[in-house]
Design an enzyme around this catalytic site. Structure first.
Site, PDB file in Angstrom:
ATOM      1  N   GLU A  39      45.393  31.895  33.742  1.00 21.82           N
ATOM      2  CA  GLU A  39      44.241  31.647  34.408  1.00 21.82           C
ATOM      3  C   GLU A  39      42.852  32.323  33.924  1.00 21.82           C
ATOM      4  O   GLU A  39      42.241  33.022  34.626  1.00 21.82           O
ATOM      5  CB  GLU A  39      44.514  32.459  35.895  1.00 21.82           C
ATOM      6  CG  GLU A  39      45.800  31.734  36.521  1.00 21.82           C
ATOM      7  CD  GLU A  39      45.696  32.365  38.158  1.00 21.82           C
ATOM      8  OE1 GLU A  39      45.420  33.303  38.347  1.00 21.82           O
ATOM      9  OE2 GLU A  39      46.646  31.474  38.949  1.00 21.82           O
ATOM     10  N   GLU A  83      52.519  27.782  39.333  1.00 24.64           N
ATOM     11  CA  GLU A  83      52.622  28.940  40.158  1.00 24.64           C
ATOM     12  C   GLU A  83      52.558  28.109  41.608  1.00 24.64           C
ATOM     13  O   GLU A  83      51.398  27.527  41.690  1.00 24.64           O
ATOM     14  CB  GLU A  83      51.834  30.082  40.004  1.00 24.64           C
ATOM     15  CG  GLU A  83      51.898  30.760  38.774  1.00 24.64           C
ATOM     16  CD  GLU A  83      51.114  32.001  38.741  1.00 24.64           C
ATOM     17  OE1 GLU A  83      50.353  32.475  39.760  1.00 24.64           O
ATOM     18  OE2 GLU A  83      50.756  32.551  37.468  1.00 24.64           O
TER      19      GLU A  83
END
Ligand SMILES: *[C@@H]1O[C@H](CO)[C@@H](O)[C@H](O)[C@H]1NC(C)=O
Ligand SMILES: *[C@@H]1O[C@H](CO)[C@@H](O)[C@H](O)[C@H]1NC(C)=O
Ligand SMILES: *[C@@H]1O[C@H](CO)[C@@H](O)[C@H](O)[C@H]1NC(C)=O
Ligand SMILES: *[C@@H]1O[C@H](CO)[C@@H](O)[C@H](O)[C@H]1NC(C)=O
Ligand SMILES: *[C@@H]1O[C@H](CO)[C@@H](O)[C@H](O)[C@H]1NC(C)=O
Ligand SMILES: *[C@@H]1O[C@H](CO)[C@@H](O)[C@H](O)[C@H]1NC(C)=O
Ligand SMILES: *[C@@H]1O[C@H](CO)[C@@H](O)[C@H](O)[C@H]1NC(C)=O
Length: 485
Positions: A117, A264
């Site tokens: 991220e 995720e």
């Protein structure tokens, strides 16, 4: 219910008697007491989990995965991205972390995650300049090593890299975040060239957490909230809406068919009023049958969605900057014990995961507050703060499992967590004379608060994953003792 009614219901719900193919999980190790890698790999095997996503390429984890045929996504942490801007460094990393395991009976590496991220808005742009060069270098190094056809570099991105304008908040209006639009175009164009998937992390829980007005039912898959109408397409859950916002953003730059995988997705069980086992069970009980049915989203109805659940095991050493729930994402507790019913095959049966086997615990001893221990009770506040700085007290907060303990209960909980992190070491249950060890389980039923016993410590072989906190904390405790004396 007659057989045909039953079948009708199945079709109506879009379900089928299929099972989830190739389910993945995230295996993080930000814990003071990570389970030994061999135990974790056995856990994966016992639960028929065939894909795993790592956050590094630690040699202990890799060795444990060797010979299992489990598909692995290895990773380069954000703090190494800058280094990977040098092609030589990227080539060495690929040699050390990929090609080294690429042999018969080695590790079945499928992807390399370049960063984690990295464009998260809270990073203030720290990784904007270094991610794409690192990504290209790694894929080129994979190609040069002769494994680029089967092993693809990708970048797990948070869903905050795209959105819909506030004036038209529907999935079809999806576009990349304006501040990184050009960069995203370069990245997805390269992904399209190399055959890499777009990896995105989607968190319905966070939608709920970040917005008090968010309709609770829209975070789940079982309906009950007003659908969002996007030009006649009805969205009944935020996962689909979010996924299709990405599909639209990709379509806007001419890559509407780029493969997407979910790096995720999951639901935490403590640390917030919406983080609990009942909601987690409800979330997975909606998601998994969906995956089993191979049913995609409205814009990609027949796409098989490759998913990595977040996460396998709780991690008591994760940063809680995003929120107290961060340490409670596991579908299993810190010790590999189940928390709630979950059927990974997606058949919706009321079953639990197979727990970790052969786990060794520290002795059955706890540490509790002792007002009669002869210490200075006025220091209690400072002592609790100290204990909670070096251990995980996130279950004490508002909306959490242990919220509602009285002051003494809070103190006992904090002292015990610290004592467990310290492996029951000498002096770790002293707190200057206001704490004492006990063999009586201090857990309470109202609130349902579990005073845990830690497992035997396991130390990863390289420094990067080894928690340094315990030793440091003993040192600071000693200092604090001097100061408060
Ligand atoms: C794993 O798969 C095997 C073979 O299909 C099956 O016998 C076993 O019950 C499965 N285990 C779990 C936990 O689903
Ligand atoms: C980002 O900026 C905010 C506000 O200036 C600051 O509080 C935060 O620490 C910064 N985060 C990082 C990762 O630099
Ligand atoms: C990234 O590069 C731009 C343009 O070269 C520069 O202005 C910016 O300061 C750099 N950002 C970081 C975090 O290094
Ligand atoms: C995507 O890749 C395909 C195959 O390499 C190519 O034909 C196409 O032009 C690419 N699309 C874009 C928008 O780059
Ligand atoms: C007890 O601790 C408080 C707060 O640190 C301190 O002000 C006080 O002097 C201490 N009392 C004794 C008897 O040591
Ligand atoms: C116990 O600790 C929690 C978390 O710090 C706090 O919200 C709560 O008010 C405390 N309870 C008492 C009685 O001190
Ligand atoms: C607390 O958690 C431990 C570890 O998972 C478990 O063995 C124990 O049964 C739990 N105790 C209570 C009272 O729930």
């Amino acid at each position: 219910m007659g057989a045909s009614r039953f079948l009708q219901l199945f079709l109506l719900l879009g379900l089928c008697a299929c099972v989830v193919q190739g389910l993945g999980v995230n295996w993080g190790t930000m814990a003071t007491h990570p389970l030994p890698p061999k135990t974790v790999v056995q856990l994966l095997k016992d639960n028929n989990i065939t894909r795993v996503k790592l956050f590094d390429a630690n040699s202990d984890s890799m060795s444990a995965l060797a010979g299992t045929n489990i598909e692995v996504m290895v990773a380069i942490p954000n703090n190494m991205l800058k280094t990977m801007n040098d092609y030589g460094a990227a080539r060495d990393w690929v040699k050390r972390s990929v090609t080294r395991y690429n042999f018969e009976g080695g590790v079945n590496i499928k992807y390399v995650a370049v960063g984690n991220e990295p464009f998260l808005e809270s990073y203030n742009g720290s990784f904007l300049n270094v991610t794409f060069p690192a990504f290209k270098n790694i894929q080129n190094a994979l190609n040069d090593a002769g494994v680029g056809d089967t092993i693809k570099a990708t970048i797990p991105l948070n869903a905050d890299v795209y959105n819909s304008p506030a004036s038209n908040p529907v999935p079809s209006a999806g576009r990349f975040r304006t501040d990184i639009n050009d960069l995203m175009i370069e990245i997805v164009t390269f992904m399209n060239q190399t055959g890499a998937p777009f990896t995105v992390n989607i968190y319905p829980f966070l939608s709920l957490y970040l917005n008090a007005d968010f309709p609770v039912n829209y975070a789940f898959f079982d309906g009950g909230s007003d659908p969002v109408n996007d030009n006649g397409i009805l969205y009944t859950n935020v996962f689909d809406a979010n996924f299709d916002t990405l599909v639209s953003a990709l379509g806007r730059v001419g890559l509407g068919n780029l493969p997407i995988i979910i790096g995720e997705v999951g639901w935490p069980t403590d640390g917030d009023r919406n983080a609990n086992a009942a909601y987690a069970e409800r979330f997975y009980n909606g998601l998994l049958p969906r995956l089993a049915a191979n049913r995609g989203t409205p814009l990609r109805p027949s796409q098989y969605i490759e998913v990595y659940l977040f996460s396998l095991i709780d991690e008591d050493y994760k940063s809680i900057q995003p929120g107290n729930f961060e340490r409670h994402w596991g579908i299993l507790k810190y010790d590999g014990q189940p928390k709630f019913n979950i059927d990974l095959t997606g058949q919706g049966r009321s079953i639990t995961l197979v727990p970790a086997s052969g786990v060794s615990y520290l002795p059955r001893k706890w540490c509790v507050f002792d007002p009669n221990g002869g210490g200075n009770i006025s220091t209690l506040g400072d002592q609790i703060t100290f204990a909670c700085t070096y251990s995980d007290c996130t279950s004490l907060g508002y909306g959490s499992s242990c919220n509602g303990l009285d002051t003494n209960g809070n103190a006992s909980y904090a002292f015990n967590m610290y004592y467990q992190v310290q492996n029951h070491q000498d002096m770790s249950c002293d707190f200057q004379g206001i704490a004492t060890e006990t063999t009586q389980d201090p857990s309470t039923s109202s609130p349902a608060c579990n005073f845990t016993i830690q497992i035997e410590p396991y130390y990863y072989s390289t420094a990067s994953s080894t928690p340094i906190v315990p030793l440091l904390a003993v040192f600071i405790q000693a200092l604090l003792a001097l100061v408060l004396m």
